[in-house]
Design an enzyme around this catalytic site. Structure first.
Site, PDB file in Angstrom:
ATOM      1  N   ASP A  25       0.830  -1.210   0.000  1.00  0.00           N
ATOM      2  CA  ASP A  25       0.000   0.000   0.000  1.00  0.00           C
ATOM      3  C   ASP A  25       0.864   1.260   0.000  1.00  0.00           C
ATOM      4  OD1 ASP A  25      -2.356   1.452   0.049  1.00  0.00           O
ATOM      5  OD2 ASP A  25      -2.499   1.440   2.226  1.00  0.00           O
ATOM      6  N   ASN A  27       1.300   3.334  -3.009  1.00  0.00           N
ATOM      7  CA  ASN A  27       1.800   3.778  -4.315  1.00  0.00           C
ATOM      8  C   ASN A  27       1.206   5.121  -4.726  1.00  0.00           C
ATOM      9  OD1 ASN A  27       3.251   1.421  -4.510  1.00  0.00           O
ATOM     10  ND2 ASN A  27       1.886   0.450  -5.978  1.00  0.00           N
ATOM     11  N   GLY A  28      -0.127   5.232  -4.589  1.00  0.00           N
ATOM     12  CA  GLY A  28      -0.801   6.462  -5.009  1.00  0.00           C
ATOM     13  C   GLY A  28      -0.379   7.664  -4.190  1.00  0.00           C
ATOM     14  N   ARG A  29      -0.310   7.486  -2.873  1.00  0.00           N
ATOM     15  CA  ARG A  29       0.086   8.607  -2.000  1.00  0.00           C
ATOM     16  C   ARG A  29       1.539   8.999  -2.239  1.00  0.00           C
ATOM     17  NH1 ARG A  29      -1.271   6.132   3.468  1.00  0.00           N
ATOM     18  NH2 ARG A  29      -1.403   4.223   2.229  1.00  0.00           N
ATOM     19  N   ARG A  38      -0.492   8.579 -10.575  1.00  0.00           N
ATOM     20  CA  ARG A  38      -0.525   7.368  -9.766  1.00  0.00           C
ATOM     21  C   ARG A  38       0.262   6.218 -10.408  1.00  0.00           C
ATOM     22  NH1 ARG A  38      -4.352   6.739  -5.751  1.00  0.00           N
ATOM     23  NH2 ARG A  38      -4.525   4.503  -6.237  1.00  0.00           N
ATOM     24  N   HIS A  42       3.000   3.064  -9.098  1.00  0.00           N
ATOM     25  CA  HIS A  42       2.937   1.631  -9.382  1.00  0.00           C
ATOM     26  C   HIS A  42       4.230   1.152 -10.049  1.00  0.00           C
ATOM     27  CE1 HIS A  42      -1.145   1.682  -8.102  1.00  0.00           C
ATOM     28  NE2 HIS A  42      -1.603   2.338  -9.153  1.00  0.00           N
ATOM     29  N   SER A  70      -6.774  -6.424  -6.106  1.00  0.00           N
ATOM     30  CA  SER A  70      -7.928  -7.008  -5.425  1.00  0.00           C
ATOM     31  C   SER A  70      -9.150  -7.031  -6.340  1.00  0.00           C
ATOM     32  CB  SER A  70      -8.260  -6.207  -4.160  1.00  0.00           C
ATOM     33  OG  SER A  70      -8.863  -4.968  -4.498  1.00  0.00           O
ATOM     34  N   ASN A  73     -10.417  -3.672  -6.721  1.00  0.00           N
ATOM     35  CA  ASN A  73      -9.656  -2.773  -7.601  1.00  0.00           C
ATOM     36  C   ASN A  73     -10.245  -2.675  -8.999  1.00  0.00           C
ATOM     37  OD1 ASN A  73      -6.381  -3.621  -6.196  1.00  0.00           O
ATOM     38  ND2 ASN A  73      -7.808  -1.990  -5.642  1.00  0.00           N
ATOM     39  N   TRP A  74     -11.077  -3.666  -9.389  1.00  0.00           N
ATOM     40  CA  TRP A  74     -11.737  -3.564 -10.688  1.00  0.00           C
ATOM     41  C   TRP A  74     -12.644  -2.337 -10.756  1.00  0.00           C
ATOM     42  CZ3 TRP A  74      -9.562  -6.168 -14.325  1.00  0.00           C
ATOM     43  CH2 TRP A  74      -9.059  -7.451 -14.107  1.00  0.00           C
ATOM     44  N   SER A 201      -7.761  -5.408   4.929  1.00  0.00           N
ATOM     45  CA  SER A 201      -8.429  -5.141   3.647  1.00  0.00           C
ATOM     46  C   SER A 201      -8.781  -6.388   2.847  1.00  0.00           C
ATOM     47  CB  SER A 201      -7.557  -4.203   2.787  1.00  0.00           C
ATOM     48  OG  SER A 201      -7.430  -2.947   3.413  1.00  0.00           O
TER      49      SER A 201
END
Length: 254
Positions: A25, A27-29, A38, A42, A70, A73-74, A201
């Protein structure tokens, strides 16, 4: 990704987990704080996975399972999902030869039928090519969520019962575990989540029943050898009682 197997006195004193799982967890931040899209997080996260896998092999971890994508995530924006799938295919093609060379066996869990055809074929091909790997098993959780996995296992049990291959009395914890995606993996010892959040999660809910949980504030793109070693040190310092008392553990009571 040349693996360093040099001796390390610190490692010799640690209790090394056989099976480590990581929720990758942040990557985006990580990207947002740097004013980057983003997808750049990744991409950097792929480098972190290589560094972490290398360290896991060095430390003697047998199985590294990572939460790569996940089922939830779709629901992300289509352009991000497409970019992630494209990154997956590119990474598999780019790393296959090195995985084979280093003795890394690639495996996957999850509802793989939902993957785009190109991603599915690349994954299956790499898994076949690396199947003889004996050093470390890298397990990608793709299109995976634990609730979905459990529901799919229940469907398998119902189908087996309908065929007469299974009765309700046959359904024990051990028998149910054999119907899960992780049936051929050792028990989960340590679950790590990076990025500062403290929840699991929908990841390996059944398998994490007695796993040690470790939450790291490090964003996944900055994770690697030292943060993994810190997590293993914490794991090594804990007493795993599995419902027993400390006295029973010390006496070696069954």
């Amino acid at each position: 990704m040349t693996i360093d197997n040099s001796s390390n006195q610190d490692l010799k004193e640690l209790r090394i987990p056989r099976h480590v799982a990581i929720i990758m967890d942040g990557n985006g931040r990580w990207a947002k704080e740097r004013g980057l899209p983003r997808t750049e997080g990744h991409i950097k996260g792929q480098e972190s996975l290589k560094a972490t896998l290398k360290a896991a092999a060095e430390f003697g971890v047998e199985v590294l399972t990572v939460y790569a994508f996940s089922t939830e995530n779709w629901n992300r924006p289509a352009e991000e999902v497409d970019a992630l799938m494209e990154l997956l295919v590119r990474a598999i093609h780019a790393e296959s030869a090195e995985l084979i060379q280093e003795g890394i066996r690639l495996e996957a869990i999850g509802d793989l039928s939902r993957l785009p055809q190109t991603a599915y074929e690349a994954l299956m091909d790499c898994m076949a090519q690396t199947s003889a790997g004996k050093r470390v098993r890298l397990v990608l959780a793709l299109s995976y969520s634990s609730r979905d996995e459990i529901v799919r296992a229940i469907r398998r049990a119902v189908a087996l019962q309908a065929s007469g291959a299974l009765t309700s009395q046959d359904i024990t914890e051990k028998a149910f575990s054999a119907l899960l995606d992780t049936a051929n993996l050792p028990e989960l010892d340590l679950m790590i989540r990076t990025g500062g959040e403290e929840r699991i999660s929908n990841f390996l809910l059944w398998q994490a029943a007695y796993a040690e949980l470790y939450f790291s504030s490090v964003y996944w793109p900055d994770f690697g050898r030292e943060p993994l070693l810190e997590a293993i040190r914490a794991y090594s310092d804990r007493e795993r009682r599995f419902g027993k008392t400390s006295e029973q553990i010390q006496l070696g009571d069954d």
